[in-house]
Design an enzyme around this catalytic site. Sequence first.
Site, PDB file in Angstrom:
ATOM      1  N   ASP A 143       0.904  -1.298  -0.047  1.00 54.73           N
ATOM      2  CA  ASP A 143      -0.048   0.023   0.044  1.00 54.73           C
ATOM      3  C   ASP A 143       0.940   1.357  -0.294  1.00 54.73           C
ATOM      4  O   ASP A 143       1.670   1.320  -0.859  1.00 54.73           O
ATOM      5  CB  ASP A 143      -0.902  -0.260   1.241  1.00 54.73           C
ATOM      6  CG  ASP A 143      -1.817   1.050   1.405  1.00 54.73           C
ATOM      7  OD1 ASP A 143      -2.864   1.277   0.554  1.00 54.73           O
ATOM      8  OD2 ASP A 143      -1.784   1.899   2.316  1.00 54.73           O
TER       9      ASP A 143
ATOM     10  N   TYR B   5      -0.461  11.763   3.417  1.00 54.80           N
ATOM     11  CA  TYR B   5      -1.189  12.007   2.299  1.00 54.80           C
ATOM     12  C   TYR B   5      -1.625  13.422   2.032  1.00 54.80           C
ATOM     13  O   TYR B   5      -1.807  13.944   0.779  1.00 54.80           O
ATOM     14  CB  TYR B   5      -2.694  11.382   2.423  1.00 54.80           C
ATOM     15  CG  TYR B   5      -2.846   9.720   2.470  1.00 54.80           C
ATOM     16  CD1 TYR B   5      -2.829   9.133   1.225  1.00 54.80           C
ATOM     17  CD2 TYR B   5      -2.362   9.140   3.773  1.00 54.80           C
ATOM     18  CE1 TYR B   5      -2.763   7.761   1.228  1.00 54.80           C
ATOM     19  CE2 TYR B   5      -2.580   7.732   3.570  1.00 54.80           C
ATOM     20  CZ  TYR B   5      -2.760   7.277   2.508  1.00 54.80           C
ATOM     21  OH  TYR B   5      -2.727   5.719   2.418  1.00 54.80           O
TER      22      TYR B   5
ATOM     23  N   HIS C   5      -7.232  -6.270  -0.233  1.00 54.80           N
ATOM     24  CA  HIS C   5      -6.044  -5.124  -0.182  1.00 54.80           C
ATOM     25  C   HIS C   5      -5.017  -5.458   0.951  1.00 54.80           C
ATOM     26  O   HIS C   5      -3.920  -5.163   0.630  1.00 54.80           O
ATOM     27  CB  HIS C   5      -6.607  -3.740   0.125  1.00 54.80           C
ATOM     28  CG  HIS C   5      -5.607  -2.878   0.034  1.00 54.80           C
ATOM     29  ND1 HIS C   5      -5.085  -2.191  -0.892  1.00 54.80           N
ATOM     30  CD2 HIS C   5      -5.261  -2.012   1.273  1.00 54.80           C
ATOM     31  CE1 HIS C   5      -4.226  -0.938  -0.388  1.00 54.80           C
ATOM     32  NE2 HIS C   5      -4.547  -1.312   0.919  1.00 54.80           N
TER      33      HIS C   5
END
Length: 286
Positions: free
Chosen positions: A92, A204, A259
Amino acid sequence: DSGLRFHYVAAGERGKPLMLLLHGFPEFWYSWRHQLREFKSEYRVVALDLRGYGETDAPPHKENYKLDCLIADIKDILESLGYNKCVLIGHDWGGMIAWLVAICYPEMVTKLIVVNFPHPSVFTEYILRHPSQLIKSGYYFFFQMPWFPEFMFTLNDFKVLKSLFTSQATGIGRKGCRLTAEDIEAYLYVFSQPGALTGPINHYRTLFSCLPLQNHEVIMPTLLLWGERDAFMEVEMAEITRIYVKNHFRLTILSEASHWLQQDQPDIVNKLIWTFLKEETKRKRE
């Protein structure tokens, strides 16, 4: 060089080749517990808490989380562990960092293994052309807001955090290794500490100042593992990644997996990693 203290968990003897593991969001070193046990026989396996996560220092300003800082962290950590190269594995967001380390410091990465994250250039180009991926990555935009995303995670005793790993939409699938009550408790403990979500979300908040990349090519043998039922990443990006790897590239897509691949299907993932590592060694001998 940053002056930050990094927390890591290690298995295997010092002096063995280094395998460095970079976790994703919202995770910490614990997401690699199955791999720490598996690879310690032949490697010094080190699972980091990335900058801002868990017991690693979390600088307060979002500028401290730019991608070039995160890449430099990995270089510094490698050197402070007494190594000049490693097998680098990222999942990820840790996969994004792993790709960038491999591009910027190719001499430090003997083999690259990425789990459920495409080459960063594929990601940025694909997201602009495919509204469906833009929607799946909507949280990147949500995280640009100050304080509110952190608040959302804390509601109803961290319900969002729990459901990411356990819900039908985003969690580990029926055929995967479900997280135990103790596993969930470990995640809740780490992320319920005061301010524990700000560092991770700050990763982020600086993203759009760093992409797109100037340099793209990956020159070491690369393995990309992908859970096809990933709720956040479209599988088409995995195949496109091939064009940026100028060496042996292997892609394996696991049809029933989510995921959270290395926790979802640890036995299969470990086997695929062993095969890739041995195969490359054999090829060199020939």
